[in-house]
Design a protein around this motif. Structure first.
Motif, PDB file in Angstrom:
ATOM      1  N   LEU B 400       0.834  -1.211   0.000  1.00  0.00           N
ATOM      2  CA  LEU B 400       0.000   0.000   0.000  1.00  0.00           C
ATOM      3  C   LEU B 400       0.867   1.259   0.000  1.00  0.00           C
ATOM      4  CD1 LEU B 400      -2.972  -0.443   2.509  1.00  0.00           C
ATOM      5  CD2 LEU B 400      -3.105   0.407   0.161  1.00  0.00           C
ATOM      6  N   ALA B 401       1.879   1.243   0.845  1.00  0.00           N
ATOM      7  CA  ALA B 401       2.764   2.407   0.943  1.00  0.00           C
ATOM      8  C   ALA B 401       3.456   2.681  -0.387  1.00  0.00           C
ATOM      9  CB  ALA B 401       3.786   2.181   2.053  1.00  0.00           C
ATOM     10  N   VAL B 402       3.921   1.638  -1.030  1.00  0.00           N
ATOM     11  CA  VAL B 402       4.605   1.813  -2.323  1.00  0.00           C
ATOM     12  C   VAL B 402       3.626   2.326  -3.368  1.00  0.00           C
ATOM     13  CG1 VAL B 402       5.709   0.563  -4.227  1.00  0.00           C
ATOM     14  CG2 VAL B 402       6.395   0.109  -1.856  1.00  0.00           C
ATOM     15  N   GLU B 403       2.447   1.708  -3.436  1.00  0.00           N
ATOM     16  CA  GLU B 403       1.458   2.110  -4.445  1.00  0.00           C
ATOM     17  C   GLU B 403       1.078   3.588  -4.283  1.00  0.00           C
ATOM     18  OE1 GLU B 403      -2.324   0.220  -4.006  1.00  0.00           O
ATOM     19  OE2 GLU B 403      -3.057   0.868  -5.964  1.00  0.00           O
ATOM     20  N   GLU B 404       1.068   4.072  -3.027  1.00  0.00           N
ATOM     21  CA  GLU B 404       0.618   5.443  -2.787  1.00  0.00           C
ATOM     22  C   GLU B 404       1.784   6.395  -2.530  1.00  0.00           C
ATOM     23  OE1 GLU B 404      -2.588   5.502   0.111  1.00  0.00           O
ATOM     24  OE2 GLU B 404      -3.898   4.987  -1.575  1.00  0.00           O
ATOM     25  N   ASP B 405       2.958   6.024  -3.018  1.00  0.00           N
ATOM     26  CA  ASP B 405       4.124   6.897  -2.934  1.00  0.00           C
ATOM     27  C   ASP B 405       4.402   7.321  -1.479  1.00  0.00           C
ATOM     28  OD1 ASP B 405       6.267   8.256  -4.084  1.00  0.00           O
ATOM     29  OD2 ASP B 405       5.126  10.134  -4.201  1.00  0.00           O
ATOM     30  N   LEU B 406       4.229   6.387  -0.573  1.00  0.00           N
ATOM     31  CA  LEU B 406       4.473   6.558   0.882  1.00  0.00           C
ATOM     32  C   LEU B 406       3.496   7.530   1.542  1.00  0.00           C
ATOM     33  CD1 LEU B 406       8.402   6.710   1.090  1.00  0.00           C
ATOM     34  CD2 LEU B 406       6.917   4.711   0.969  1.00  0.00           C
ATOM     35  N   LYS B 407       2.390   7.833   0.862  1.00  0.00           N
ATOM     36  CA  LYS B 407       1.442   8.797   1.432  1.00  0.00           C
ATOM     37  C   LYS B 407       0.350   8.133   2.260  1.00  0.00           C
ATOM     38  CE  LYS B 407       2.211  12.162  -2.226  1.00  0.00           C
ATOM     39  NZ  LYS B 407       1.781  12.596  -3.562  1.00  0.00           N
ATOM     40  N   THR B 408       0.256   6.828   2.248  1.00  0.00           N
ATOM     41  CA  THR B 408      -0.756   6.157   3.061  1.00  0.00           C
ATOM     42  C   THR B 408      -0.480   6.407   4.539  1.00  0.00           C
ATOM     43  OG1 THR B 408      -0.532   4.382   1.463  1.00  0.00           O
ATOM     44  CG2 THR B 408      -2.017   3.980   3.318  1.00  0.00           C
ATOM     45  N   CYS B 409      -1.544   6.635   5.261  1.00  0.00           N
ATOM     46  CA  CYS B 409      -1.427   6.964   6.679  1.00  0.00           C
ATOM     47  C   CYS B 409      -1.950   5.768   7.500  1.00  0.00           C
ATOM     48  CB  CYS B 409      -2.291   8.192   6.900  1.00  0.00           C
ATOM     49  SG  CYS B 409      -2.067   8.930   8.429  1.00  0.00           S
ATOM     50  N   PHE B 410      -1.141   5.271   8.426  1.00  0.00           N
ATOM     51  CA  PHE B 410      -1.514   4.132   9.265  1.00  0.00           C
ATOM     52  C   PHE B 410      -1.596   4.574  10.725  1.00  0.00           C
ATOM     53  CE2 PHE B 410       0.856   2.561   5.617  1.00  0.00           C
ATOM     54  CZ  PHE B 410       0.040   1.558   5.119  1.00  0.00           C
ATOM     55  N   THR B 411      -2.345   3.837  11.528  1.00  0.00           N
ATOM     56  CA  THR B 411      -2.435   4.140  12.960  1.00  0.00           C
ATOM     57  C   THR B 411      -2.190   2.883  13.785  1.00  0.00           C
ATOM     58  OG1 THR B 411      -4.024   5.931  12.631  1.00  0.00           O
ATOM     59  CG2 THR B 411      -3.919   4.994  14.828  1.00  0.00           C
ATOM     60  N   ALA B 412      -1.282   3.022  14.734  1.00  0.00           N
ATOM     61  CA  ALA B 412      -1.082   1.980  15.749  1.00  0.00           C
ATOM     62  C   ALA B 412      -1.922   2.396  16.960  1.00  0.00           C
ATOM     63  CB  ALA B 412       0.388   1.881  16.119  1.00  0.00           C
ATOM     64  N   LEU B 413      -2.959   1.638  17.243  1.00  0.00           N
ATOM     65  CA  LEU B 413      -3.916   2.014  18.288  1.00  0.00           C
ATOM     66  C   LEU B 413      -3.461   1.552  19.672  1.00  0.00           C
ATOM     67  CD1 LEU B 413      -7.376   1.153  16.666  1.00  0.00           C
ATOM     68  CD2 LEU B 413      -6.474   3.432  17.138  1.00  0.00           C
ATOM     69  N   GLU B 414      -3.667   2.407  20.645  1.00  0.00           N
ATOM     70  CA  GLU B 414      -3.475   2.070  22.063  1.00  0.00           C
ATOM     71  C   GLU B 414      -2.177   1.294  22.309  1.00  0.00           C
ATOM     72  OE1 GLU B 414      -6.768   0.754  24.277  1.00  0.00           O
ATOM     73  OE2 GLU B 414      -8.119   2.254  23.453  1.00  0.00           O
ATOM     74  N   VAL B 415      -1.065   1.903  21.922  1.00  0.00           N
ATOM     75  CA  VAL B 415       0.222   1.228  22.075  1.00  0.00           C
ATOM     76  C   VAL B 415       0.828   1.429  23.465  1.00  0.00           C
ATOM     77  CG1 VAL B 415       0.764   1.226  19.626  1.00  0.00           C
ATOM     78  CG2 VAL B 415       1.385   3.203  21.014  1.00  0.00           C
ATOM     79  N   GLY B 416       0.226   2.259  24.286  1.00  0.00           N
ATOM     80  CA  GLY B 416       0.720   2.453  25.645  1.00  0.00           C
ATOM     81  C   GLY B 416      -0.306   3.185  26.478  1.00  0.00           C
ATOM     82  N   HIS B 417      -0.126   3.136  27.785  1.00  0.00           N
ATOM     83  CA  HIS B 417      -1.007   3.810  28.735  1.00  0.00           C
ATOM     84  C   HIS B 417      -2.469   3.408  28.498  1.00  0.00           C
ATOM     85  CE1 HIS B 417      -0.862   6.789  31.897  1.00  0.00           C
ATOM     86  NE2 HIS B 417      -1.971   7.322  31.467  1.00  0.00           N
ATOM     87  N   ASN B 418      -2.654   2.123  28.309  1.00  0.00           N
ATOM     88  CA  ASN B 418      -3.977   1.659  27.875  1.00  0.00           C
ATOM     89  C   ASN B 418      -4.598   0.622  28.805  1.00  0.00           C
ATOM     90  OD1 ASN B 418      -2.017  -0.169  27.257  1.00  0.00           O
ATOM     91  ND2 ASN B 418      -2.843  -0.770  25.279  1.00  0.00           N
ATOM     92  N   ASN B 419      -3.986   0.409  29.968  1.00  0.00           N
ATOM     93  CA  ASN B 419      -4.535  -0.579  30.886  1.00  0.00           C
ATOM     94  C   ASN B 419      -5.358   0.134  31.947  1.00  0.00           C
ATOM     95  OD1 ASN B 419      -4.805  -2.336  33.212  1.00  0.00           O
ATOM     96  ND2 ASN B 419      -3.394  -3.717  32.160  1.00  0.00           N
TER      97      ASN B 419
END
Lengths: 69, 565
Positions: B400-419
């Protein structure tokens, strides 16, 4: 209440120009330096693995004893 | 005749006492009277309809240092009920900065606070050098109150020049830094900020980290002269290091009679006992007479990223980190190289988690796509899309990143302070101050707004960990007391009329959204407020849910106690 609070774990600040060997020689004068350096590094992995070009600084904490069991 | 009366309100006075039903009157920017019954007329009368009326919220950890020079409202904090922001945290400020250091300071700020370079360069006028000139550059355009700490790194840079990045200060240089700090405090700085962890854009320690302990001690002595505060970023991910830092802060607090605050106090699955251990140490220091204030954020951390800017999610995966740091074309090429891809996939599944975060690549969300035919993927998890396509989730992300020239935006959800189970107790702990929200920072990565509403929705209404009056106190009276904001944070006749009118049943943060409202059409992530009806700053209506921002400018510069007096 007294203002004296015992540290949970022994530590020192590095001095200007310090490296592992100079800290080891100062903190553990009765031990072979290489052995003391190995211990120091094992107690301070955050400094050992600090990515270049970051260096040990005067504001860092260097533990001179192991973590609590 | 009062300027304003807000009647039929459930009044929380910011002390933690239970609310009462009554009215508050305002004249000339200050609270003129308050009580269960209020006689007299006013030029404007607001019927609160039984809603909550509280002192304006105080956000003690923000980085609006650049934004405030072009946006005197510090949007969108104001609409979340925040009437005072405290800038200049983590040793980073926009003053005092000599003209020849602007490029360096800008680069450091953009790196640490993740501000787009084009927006920063377009917005910053840089028509100041001293702290006094900096405050003067935006004093008249404020719609929100602004307190600013003097950044330790900037003091070093001003006095030592490039050597600030290389070595300890001499006795003479320390004395000059002390004098410079006095000048900043006299000009209106609230205190000092420093850091034991931050790195600059060249991955070197920020200048304040080169300071010997004697230097910090000397600067704290100046804070003691002014009754001013110090904020610091410690090694927040390591329990042993953090406890040592708390001891150091306790010693500085006792020796100089100052309040010191560290941020963040951060919970992580990687160190589940950290918060309790740190609080035990703070409690011990408090018993011994120190004033050490931990700041804790209310929200879990989500990190949104694209592959054309480095993000901390990948910092402990060497191949990912090296690839993302390369120029755009080389990153694209590496993402398509079979050998590199194999390493990337291997590291994605087996690499180390970044400090204080737990990152699982297949759980990443496709946040925003650039190409129309990929839009249906937005909001979906890589794992689910990959299962449909019978492919590997990490390979899918790279494609996806390659197809969109690195413009795709991803989110890592609740990677900390989530308990929630671990966080609830500390959030309610009387020693813990709500803070570390980072408003104005990390703007291209995640929204740093709405922690105030989230405190009510999550910890008052859902978890029942706090009463409403305790939550109000934590956002107002407690912060004002800790930071020496002598006439804010409480509702009392004579104090500043910073007020927020809100619905206790609905106050919350909205969903994270991207908006293009930075200079040079730069984008950032924000959250809109829910349940906040009206916000007054020094008696001036600054925001209402119906009409938005009023445009009236009632904000002030907030100084340290001695200067404010």
């Amino acid at each position: 209440m007294s203002a004296t609070i015992e540290p949970l774990r022994p530590w020192v600040y590095p001095r200007e120009g310090d490296d592992w060997r100079s800290i080891a020689a100062r903190e553990f004068p009765d031990r072979p330096v290489d052995e003391a350096v190995a211990d120091l590094q094992s107690w301070n992995l955050y400094l050992v693995f600090r990515p270049a070009p970051a260096m040990m600084t005067r504001s860092d904490i260097v533990f001179t004893g192991p973590p609590a069991a | 005749m009062y300027d304003l009366i807000i009647k039929n309100a459930r009044i929380f006075d910011g002390t933690g006492e239970p609310p009462f039903h009554g009215a508050v009157a305002v004249s000339e920017g200050r609270i003129a009277a308050m009580g269960t019954r209020l006689d007299g007329d006013a030029r404007a009368v607001v019927d609160a309809g039984g809603r909550a009326l509280a002192p304006g919220f105080i956000d003690s950890h923000t980085h609006f240092d650049a934004q405030i020079t072009w946006d005197g409202l510090a949007t969108p904090s104001l609409e979340h009920g925040v009437t005072t922001v405290i800038n200049g945290n983590c040793s980073l400020t926009m003053a005092p900065v000599r003209a020849r250091h602007r490029e360096f300071v800008g680069a450091v700020f953009r790196q640490i606070e993740e501000m787009p370079a084009a927006a920063f360069d377009a917005g910053m006028r840089w028509n100041w050098e001293t702290f006094e000139e900096y405050l003067a550059s935006f004093r008249d355009q404020l719609g929100i109150n602004v307190a600013t700490l003097a950044g330790h790194s900037m003091l070093r840079l001003w006095v030592m020049g490039e050597a600030a990045r290389e070595r300890c200060a001499t006795d003479d240089e320390i004395a000059r830094m002390q004098q410079l700090l006095r000048e900043c405090l006299d000009a209106g700085a609230l205190g000092l900020s420093t850091s034991w962890v931050d790195i600059d854009h060249e991955h070197r320690p920020v200048p304040c980290r080169l300071a010997a302990p004697e230097e910090l001690d000397a600067l704290c002595a100046v804070l003691g002269e002014y009754g001013a505060v110090m904020q610091v970023v410690p090694e927040f991910w390591d329990p042993d290091l953090l406890c040592v830092r708390i001891d150091i802060l306790g010693e500085l607090s006792r020796r100089h009679g100052i309040t010191v605050s560290f941020s963040p106090l951060f919970d992580s699955n990687a160190t589940p006992d950290l918060v309790q251990r740190a609080l035990a140490r703070v409690r011990l220091q408090t018993l011994h007479g120190a004033r050490v204030v931990p700041q804790m954020q209310t929200r879990p951390i989500d990190v949104t990223f694209e592959f054309d800017m480095p993000t901390s999610v990948f910092s402990t995966r060497p191949t990912w980190w090296a690839t993302i740091l390369k120029p755009h074309a080389e990153t694209l090429r590496d993402f398509q190289d079979a050998g590199v891809r194999k390493q990337l996939v291997e590291e994605a599944y087996n690499g180390l988690h970044p400090i204080a975060m737990e990152v699982h690549f297949p759980d990443f969300i496709v946040n925003r796509c650039h190409l129309a035919h990929n839009k249906p993927l937005e909001g979906r998890c890589l794992r689910d899309i990959a299962a449909e396509r019978d492919c590997d989730p990490v390979e899918l992300m790279l494609d996806l990143a390659v197809e969109e020239d690195l413009k795709t935006c991803f989110t890592a959800l609740e990677v900390g302070h989530n308990n929630l189970e671990r966080i609830t107790g500390p959030i309610a702990d009387p020693l813990v101050q709500i803070g570390s929200g980072d408003g104005g920072a990390h703007v291209t990565r995640f929204a740093t707004y709405g922690d105030t509403g989230y405190l009510f929705s999550r910890f008052v209404r859902d978890a029942g960990a706090l009463t409403p009056e305790q939550a109000v106190y934590k956002l107002t009276g407690q912060v004002a007391a800790n930071w020496g904001l002598v006439d804010r944070g409480r509702l009392r006749p004579g104090l500043a009329a910073d007020l927020v009118l809100f619905d206790l049943d609905t106050i919350d943060r909205g969903p994270e959204i991207a908006v293009e409202d930075l200079p040079a059409e730069g984008y950032r992530y924000v959250r809109r407020a829910r349940g906040v009806e009206q916000v007054y700053v020094n008696g001036v209506l600054a925001y209402s849910a119906g009409d938005g921002y009023s445009g009236d400018r009632g904000g002030r510069i907030v100084s340290s106690p001695r200067v404010a007096a």
